[in-house]
Design a protein around this motif. Structure first.
Motif, PDB file in Angstrom:
ATOM      1  N   PRO A 208      -1.269  58.633 -17.681  1.00 26.21           N
ATOM      2  CA  PRO A 208      -0.140  57.864 -18.087  1.00 26.21           C
ATOM      3  C   PRO A 208       1.131  58.164 -17.566  1.00 26.21           C
ATOM      4  CG  PRO A 208      -1.642  58.090 -19.928  1.00 26.21           C
ATOM      5  CD  PRO A 208      -2.040  59.038 -18.894  1.00 26.21           C
ATOM      6  N   HIS A 209       1.511  59.609 -17.404  1.00 24.06           N
ATOM      7  CA  HIS A 209       2.657  60.018 -17.011  1.00 24.06           C
ATOM      8  C   HIS A 209       2.778  60.105 -15.401  1.00 24.06           C
ATOM      9  CE1 HIS A 209       3.747  62.997 -20.800  1.00 24.06           C
ATOM     10  NE2 HIS A 209       3.522  61.673 -20.781  1.00 24.06           N
ATOM     11  N   ILE A 210       1.517  60.281 -14.864  1.00 21.86           N
ATOM     12  CA  ILE A 210       1.421  59.906 -13.286  1.00 21.86           C
ATOM     13  C   ILE A 210       1.701  58.668 -12.954  1.00 21.86           C
ATOM     14  CG2 ILE A 210      -0.178  60.338 -11.271  1.00 21.86           C
ATOM     15  CD1 ILE A 210      -1.451  62.741 -12.873  1.00 21.86           C
ATOM     16  N   MET A 211       1.067  57.625 -13.704  1.00 24.76           N
ATOM     17  CA  MET A 211       1.322  56.473 -13.680  1.00 24.76           C
ATOM     18  C   MET A 211       2.803  55.829 -13.526  1.00 24.76           C
ATOM     19  SD  MET A 211      -0.680  53.262 -15.160  1.00 24.76           S
ATOM     20  CE  MET A 211      -0.251  51.547 -14.472  1.00 24.76           C
ATOM     21  N   MET A 212       3.381  56.657 -14.768  1.00 24.47           N
ATOM     22  CA  MET A 212       4.798  56.279 -14.730  1.00 24.47           C
ATOM     23  C   MET A 212       5.706  56.670 -13.631  1.00 24.47           C
ATOM     24  SD  MET A 212       4.813  57.261 -18.947  1.00 24.47           S
ATOM     25  CE  MET A 212       6.700  57.107 -19.192  1.00 24.47           C
ATOM     26  N   LEU A 213       5.326  58.166 -13.401  1.00 22.80           N
ATOM     27  CA  LEU A 213       6.115  58.635 -12.253  1.00 22.80           C
ATOM     28  C   LEU A 213       6.098  57.949 -10.830  1.00 22.80           C
ATOM     29  CD1 LEU A 213       5.724  62.358 -12.969  1.00 22.80           C
ATOM     30  CD2 LEU A 213       7.820  61.106 -13.346  1.00 22.80           C
TER      31      LEU A 213
ATOM     32  N   PHE B 176       5.440  51.056 -13.861  1.00 17.52           N
ATOM     33  CA  PHE B 176       6.198  52.075 -14.862  1.00 17.52           C
ATOM     34  C   PHE B 176       5.834  51.415 -16.328  1.00 17.52           C
ATOM     35  CE2 PHE B 176       9.521  53.006 -17.647  1.00 17.52           C
ATOM     36  CZ  PHE B 176       9.536  54.578 -17.374  1.00 17.52           C
ATOM     37  N   LEU B 177       6.054  50.138 -16.400  1.00 20.95           N
ATOM     38  CA  LEU B 177       5.869  49.428 -17.777  1.00 20.95           C
ATOM     39  C   LEU B 177       4.671  49.598 -18.316  1.00 20.95           C
ATOM     40  CD1 LEU B 177       7.070  47.385 -20.083  1.00 20.95           C
ATOM     41  CD2 LEU B 177       6.166  45.680 -18.548  1.00 20.95           C
ATOM     42  N   GLU B 178       3.643  49.281 -17.630  1.00 20.53           N
ATOM     43  CA  GLU B 178       2.164  49.390 -18.073  1.00 20.53           C
ATOM     44  C   GLU B 178       2.065  50.832 -18.250  1.00 20.53           C
ATOM     45  OE1 GLU B 178       0.966  46.764 -18.797  1.00 20.53           O
ATOM     46  OE2 GLU B 178       2.263  45.122 -17.828  1.00 20.53           O
ATOM     47  N   GLY B 179       2.295  51.762 -17.510  1.00 25.89           N
ATOM     48  CA  GLY B 179       2.087  53.142 -17.538  1.00 25.89           C
ATOM     49  C   GLY B 179       2.664  53.630 -18.894  1.00 25.89           C
ATOM     50  N   THR B 180       3.597  53.047 -19.344  1.00 23.90           N
ATOM     51  CA  THR B 180       4.498  53.674 -20.612  1.00 23.90           C
ATOM     52  C   THR B 180       3.622  53.068 -21.860  1.00 23.90           C
ATOM     53  OG1 THR B 180       6.622  53.590 -19.435  1.00 23.90           O
ATOM     54  CG2 THR B 180       6.677  53.577 -21.839  1.00 23.90           C
ATOM     55  N   SER B 181       3.184  51.687 -21.779  1.00 25.96           N
ATOM     56  CA  SER B 181       2.582  51.255 -22.766  1.00 25.96           C
ATOM     57  C   SER B 181       1.096  52.242 -22.889  1.00 25.96           C
ATOM     58  CB  SER B 181       2.027  49.599 -22.378  1.00 25.96           C
ATOM     59  OG  SER B 181       1.125  49.151 -23.417  1.00 25.96           O
ATOM     60  N   TRP B 182       0.444  52.533 -21.765  1.00 29.77           N
ATOM     61  CA  TRP B 182      -0.536  53.349 -21.865  1.00 29.77           C
ATOM     62  C   TRP B 182      -0.194  54.916 -22.560  1.00 29.77           C
ATOM     63  CZ3 TRP B 182      -3.669  55.383 -16.920  1.00 29.77           C
ATOM     64  CH2 TRP B 182      -4.777  56.039 -17.560  1.00 29.77           C
ATOM     65  N   ASP B 183       0.907  55.133 -22.121  1.00 29.20           N
ATOM     66  CA  ASP B 183       1.257  56.532 -22.737  1.00 29.20           C
ATOM     67  C   ASP B 183       1.784  56.418 -24.306  1.00 29.20           C
ATOM     68  OD1 ASP B 183       2.370  59.236 -22.153  1.00 29.20           O
ATOM     69  OD2 ASP B 183       4.126  58.504 -22.897  1.00 29.20           O
TER      70      ASP B 183
END
Length: 393
Positions: free
Chosen positions: A65-70, A42-49
């Motif tokens: 990025p949202h799919i990674m966070m979810l 989630f942390l890395e996905g949020t940085s990407w987002d």
């Protein structure tokens, strides 16, 4: 002699209780580390987002990025749920397991950390559709301090704290079995260090907007920044809790080392992933992109200095037998460095710029407000650290 033996709970690996502790500690270790993986994803996905929205924009809801966070939310939430269900089932079959868990609603038995992970992962999952609805009503924004952005990120930060609870519990259970489970104990403690680093990292994402002039508090005669207050609470709480919960001389320093490693992963991952997705989507940058993650470039470096000093002072307090009040005050003043000096790699002189923006009176008043935050963070951090240290003892 028998009473001393019972108090240390050193068990022969062939006993029933030893097998029970081994099973419970292994379950908490495996699912705790899995939940931690979800929080890091989630942390890395949020940085990407953040990179995507800052340099491309927001085009649809389910972008990668949202799919990674979810996915991170789902991994953590399912891990917490499985821990609760499996331990509850075990406790029904073996009453001795119930001694090492917390009952809930007279149905479930599980470690406190698993409940924290499960409930806050659910909160994060609820925040996502609410955020989509917010954008549908009020338009697109890239501010981190949007209501459901804060709910989303803060919930996963608390998930990481729940992981620390769960892994330290696993470490203590493994220690109760004896030297045969030292590898489990070491793995759990290493995981707990990374969990505290993830707590610090996720809440760091919420600090960036505090440094923007539009979010200063205008009192008419001067302006205040809430950054020293927020940063002080976060850094003091996380590092002091780690120093008291993890029985290592350099526990807080280890946490900040992992905190910098997580930023390094952002630096290596985010921009290549953004370039790849840009090609897939057939889109173009609105502005010239940075060479790496914008979040990694703005990552704060001062917590490393604070962590080293906290470890030194905690160690010295043990040797010199300082009073609780004296140590709390010293640690609060030490943590204030993180609030007063927001040093980032891309702009080392930013604290000077902040002082100029606020004016001397505003800057000093903001730092004084930050001292209140560090004192509060130190107080609660020590309480949490000591409660973690007592889990399953």
């Amino acid at each position: 002699m028998a009473k001393t033996f019972d108090a240390t709970v050193v068990l022969n690996s062939s006993t029933t209780l030893a097998r029970t502790l081994r099973a419970v500690s292994t379950l908490r270790l495996v699912l705790g580390l899995t939940a931690l993986l979800g929080a890091i994803v989630f942390l890395e996905g949020t940085s990407w987002d953040i990179q995507w929205h800052s340099y491309i924009g927001r085009d649809r809801t389910l972008i990668p990025p949202h799919i990674m966070m979810l996915s991170g939310v789902a991994i953590s939430g399912i891990s917490g749920l499985l821990t609760v269900l499996i331990e509850s089932w075990w406790a029904r079959r073996n009453k001795s397991i119930a001694r090492y868990g917390l009952g809930f609603a007279e149905i479930f038995t599980s470690p406190l950390g698993a409940y924290i992970i499960g409930f806050t992962a659910l909160t994060a999952a609820v925040a996502f559709p609410l955020d989509a609805y917010w954008h549908a009503l009020y338009g697109i924004d890239v501010a981190i301090w949007a209501p459901f952005h804060v709910m989303f990120v803060a919930s996963m930060g608390i998930v990481a704290l729940g992981v620390a609870y769960m892994l330290i519990s696993a470490a203590h259970l493994a220690a109760g079995i004896g030297p045969a489970r030292n590898s489990t104990r070491r793995a759990a403690m290493l995981g707990a260090v990374l969990a505290f680093a993830t707590v610090l990292s996720l809440f760091t994402l919420l600090l960036f907007d505090a440094l923007k002039s539009k979010n200063f508090i205008d009192l008419g005669f001067m302006s205040l920044s809430v950054f020293p207050l927020l940063s002080g609470v976060l850094v003091a709480f996380t590092l002091v809790a780690a120093a008291f919960a993890i029985p290592w001389r350099w526990a807080a320093t280890s946490v900040t080392a992992c905190y910098l490693v997580l930023a390094g992963i952002m630096a290596a991952f985010v921009q290549p992933a953004t370039d790849w997705l840009l090609g897939v989507e057939g889109l173009h940058y609105r502005d010239a992109p940075p060479f790496t993650s914008v979040v990694a470039l703005e990552w704060f470096l001062t917590p490393l200095i604070v962590a080293i000093l906290i470890d030194v002072f905690v160690r010295r307090s043990q040797l010199k037998q300082w009073s609780r009040r004296k140590l709390t005050l010293i640690l609060a003043l030490t943590a204030l460095l993180a609030g007063a000096l927001p040093v980032v790699s891309i702009f080392p002189l930013f604290p000077v710029v902040l002082a100029v923006q606020l004016g001397i009176a505003g800057f000093l008043a903001s730092v004084l407000l930050g001292l209140a935050g560090t004192y509060l963070g130190t107080h609660f951090g020590r309480n949490v650290g000591e409660s973690l240290d007592s889990l399953e003892r």
